[in-house]
Design a protein around this motif. Structure first.
Motif, mmCIF file in Angstrom:
data_model
loop_
_atom_site.group_PDB
_atom_site.id
_atom_site.type_symbol
_atom_site.label_atom_id
_atom_site.label_comp_id
_atom_site.label_asym_id
_atom_site.label_seq_id
_atom_site.Cartn_x
_atom_site.Cartn_y
_atom_site.Cartn_z
ATOM 1 N N SER A 23 10.643 3.030 -3.685
ATOM 2 C CA SER A 23 9.761 2.180 -2.871
ATOM 3 C C SER A 23 9.159 1.039 -3.680
ATOM 4 N N SER A 24 8.901 1.259 -4.963
ATOM 5 C CA SER A 24 8.321 0.212 -5.795
ATOM 6 C C SER A 24 9.336 -0.875 -6.144
ATOM 7 N N GLN A 25 10.622 -0.645 -5.842
ATOM 8 C CA GLN A 25 11.664 -1.638 -6.095
ATOM 9 C C GLN A 25 12.117 -2.329 -4.807
ATOM 10 N N VAL A 26 11.306 -2.215 -3.763
ATOM 11 C CA VAL A 26 11.622 -2.790 -2.456
ATOM 12 C C VAL A 26 10.429 -3.612 -1.973
ATOM 13 N N VAL A 27 10.677 -4.811 -1.487
ATOM 14 C CA VAL A 27 9.631 -5.652 -0.919
ATOM 15 C C VAL A 27 9.347 -5.182 0.505
ATOM 16 N N VAL A 28 8.072 -5.000 0.852
ATOM 17 C CA VAL A 28 7.663 -4.633 2.210
ATOM 18 C C VAL A 28 6.713 -5.705 2.737
ATOM 19 N N LEU A 29 7.049 -6.268 3.898
ATOM 20 C CA LEU A 29 6.262 -7.333 4.506
ATOM 21 C C LEU A 29 5.854 -6.939 5.916
ATOM 22 N N ILE A 30 4.688 -7.414 6.333
ATOM 23 C CA ILE A 30 4.259 -7.337 7.723
ATOM 24 C C ILE A 30 3.994 -8.762 8.189
ATOM 25 N N ASP A 31 4.807 -9.235 9.130
ATOM 26 C CA ASP A 31 4.683 -10.606 9.630
ATOM 27 C C ASP A 31 4.665 -11.626 8.495
ATOM 28 N N GLY A 32 5.509 -11.398 7.484
ATOM 29 C CA GLY A 32 5.644 -12.346 6.386
ATOM 30 C C GLY A 32 4.669 -12.179 5.256
ATOM 31 N N VAL A 33 3.728 -11.231 5.374
ATOM 32 C CA VAL A 33 2.705 -11.006 4.347
ATOM 33 C C VAL A 33 2.979 -9.666 3.668
ATOM 34 N N PRO A 34 2.913 -9.590 2.328
ATOM 35 C CA PRO A 34 3.168 -8.316 1.647
ATOM 36 C C PRO A 34 2.195 -7.231 2.080
#
Length: 607
Positions: free
Chosen positions: A87-98
């Motif tokens: 999980s720490s090697q994956v980018v997670v965004l909500i509506d374009g915001v981390p």
């Protein structure tokens, strides 16, 4: 030959999206899925209703290249692995915001409520050249519910299921000539089940979970060319969990009944301004703020609580232009993150500035895409990453794609500054990835067969001599993925399977990476009825010397729509009551339990 016209007579197999679908995450601006070379999976609101999952991690676990490492009952910590990366090697965004914790470097998937989600896009492969740090495995972007301009709407919904699972919610859509708004609010609760096989007194109980969540979205058309958008989503969750007591470093039975709990508050807000300069030039700016506030408590004395609160601020500017078959984009990201904690960190703030550019062009049957990014971080200096891909249309509908890219993961605050563990000499993890794929699009569906390799160096772990954070290892991940989706009359078929060989620098297999996973789903529409069944299986998951066993779980569902938007639905998961586990704690010699057979009934009514 028209580059994007495909024959409807070709049988096809996709990444869970139709050929006309438009994706945003792969290029950072909207393009048809046929015009991106990345491995992309799209989940729509209809998919969420069909599977009726209770949490985001379980839903993502159905996708190609994804595996879930859970720590028990609903609301427990989950590690979502994407192509074998953590999980720490994956980018997670909500509506374009981390959305990420600065202390752990991971996202609280349990805190992101499915009730507020309209769409999910998952891009597999290196994405640091577009998104910066943590883009080794890919990016997961959640889009919250947006206003529906077609009609005003008010709705209520509710669910009940096993382990006293219950959910209640309400929402609305409202629009005027130039302004559209949508909002909803939900409460979810469950008694849960015993999360682990730990037998001490304090762990012989059910581990419950409750959550309040809400979402607000407003769009205003200031002029024909200028759009202002506001999005805000937040949740407040309380999750019980099992924990061992310790004498020094040795786990021992707890002598008293301690109610271990984690209180997690997440919020994510953005202000977006979109401007169409001309028919082929677009500008967008986004200001964002996100919070991950986690408090761990023993349920006894608040003086013993531990708190880790991340507050992040982001600003993004992006310009894109298309001329004929050539599309180009340039942008800048500025991110500042602050950490407040009951733990005394040496540093509590860092800032990152990233500048990036991308280019996409087609000449006849050939396609070329590339992106380059430069990041400057106050904690670990500078990094340059790039991705290059090429494609060739073998026939009007069959395409071969090859990509290569570099990426990196930033060390977390814990790895840099946590007392007696962190080391500010720890460097980012670095990766090189290669992928070769065949794919095909047609009117009835699509398919993609991908083979890939990820080589990662400077992996961060605990030094066995000093017990502090250090760059101590490397990893090599080989994978093969097949995604299929096909619509045949009233039937819809979806299938994906993944083979993974993930090993460290000593050629030992990495923990919690199953060797083989598969998911198959079949849905049938009969008038107002929708019937669906799915089968999910995996083999070869290990943790150290412990083999966690193979499993196959069957799901059954049905939904009846009695008016537009108003539905009754029922779902049974693990219908054959398969006894299986996906996680093991070698320190306490205990397993993390799974739910067994469960049922859920739901209703939604639109006024």
């Amino acid at each position: 030959m028209n580059r994007f016209m495909f024959t409807a007579s070709v049988l096809l197999l996709p990444t869970m999206a139709v050929a006309e679908d438009v994706v945003i995450t792969a290029n950072r601006y909207a393009v048809p899925i046929t015009q991106t070379q990345s491995a992309v999976t799209v989940l729509t609101e209809e998919d969420l209703k069909q599977y009726q999952d209770s949490d985001l991690g379980t839903l993502l676990n159905r996708l190609s290249g994804v595996s879930l490492v859970s720590t028990g009952s609903l609301g427990s910590t989950s590690n979502v692995l994407l192509r074998g990366t953590t999980s720490s090697q994956v980018v997670v965004l909500i509506d374009g915001v981390p959305q990420v914790s600065a202390s752990t470097g991971q996202t609280s998937f349990a805190g992101i409520s499915l009730s507020n989600i309209e769409r999910i896009e998952v891009v597999r492969g290196p994405v640091s050249s577009l998104y910066g740090a943590n883009g080794i495995g890919g990016v997961i972007q959640v889009f919250t519910k947006s206003p529906d301009a077609s009609q005003d709407d008010i709705y209520i919904s509710g669910s009940y299921g096993s382990h006293n699972y219950h959910k209640l919610g309400a929402g609305f859509d409202f629009s005027t000539e130039k302004t559209r708004a949508a909002a909803d609010i939900f409460y979810t609760g469950t008694d849960g089940f015993d999360s682990t096989t730990l037998v001490s007194d304090s762990n012989k109980d059910k581990d419950g979970f409750n959550q309040f969540s809400g979402n607000l979205s407003v769009d205003t058309q200031i002029s024909d060319d200028l759009l202002l958008g506001i999005n805000h989503v937040q949740s407040s969750s309380t999750a019980d969990y099992d924990s061992a007591c310790y004498a020094g470093f040795t786990p021992t039975p707890c002598s008293n009944d301690i109610d271990w709990q984690t209180q997690t508050d997440l919020s994510n807000s953005s202000l977006l301004l979109d401007y169409d300069v001309s028919s082929n030039t677009h500008l967008s700016t986004r200001l964002g703020r996100y919070v991950d506030d986690s408090v761990n408590s023993d349920g006894d004395d608040s003086a013993n609580d531990t708190q880790f609160k991340t507050t992040g601020y982001t600003a993004t500017a992006l310009a894109e232009r298309t001329i004929g078959d050539v599309s180009a984009a340039v942008g800048i990201d500025v991110d500042t993150v602050e950490l407040e904690s009951t733990t005394d960190y040496d540093e509590t703030e860092r800032t990152n500035t990233g500048v990036f550019a991308s280019l996409s062009t087609y000449a006849g049957d050939f396609g070329l895409q590339g992106s380059l990014r430069f990041d400057n971080n106050s904690a670990y200096d500078t990094y340059t990453t790039g991705t290059l891909g090429t494609s060739y249309l073998i026939t009007d509908s069959l395409e071969i794609v090859g990509t290569a890219g570099t990426a990196f993961r930033a060390p977390s605050f814990n790895e840099l500054y946590f007392p007696n563990y962190g080391d500010d000499n720890v460097e980012p993890e670095e990766s090189r990835s290669f992928e070769l794929a065949l794919r095909q699009f047609a009117q009835g569906g699509e398919w993609r067969l991908s083979g890939y390799r990820i080589d990662t160096t400077n992996l961060i772990g605990s030094d066995p001599n000093t017990f502090t954070a250090a760059n101590i290892d490397e990893a090599r991940i080989l994978g093969l993925e097949l995604d299929i989706a096909q619509q045949i009359g009233a039937f819809e078929l979806r299938f994906n399977t993944t083979l993974t060989d993930a090993r460290d620098g000593e050629d030992e297999r990495l923990n919690n990476r199953p060797e083989w996973t598969a998911f198959a789903a079949l849905a049938y529409q009969y008038g107002p009825w929708l019937f669906n069944t799915d089968l999910q299986s995996e083999t070869g998951r290990i943790n150290g010397d412990v083999a966690l066993g193979d499993y196959a779980i069957l799901g059954l569902g049905a939904r009846y729509q009695w008016s537009e938007g108003s539905t009754l639905s029922a779902r049974v998961d693990n219908a054959l009551d398969e006894d299986y586990v996906t996680n093991y704690d070698s320190f306490t010699d205990s397993y993390y339990n799974t739910a067994g057979r469960t049922f859920k009934v739901s209703a939604e009514y639109h006024f």
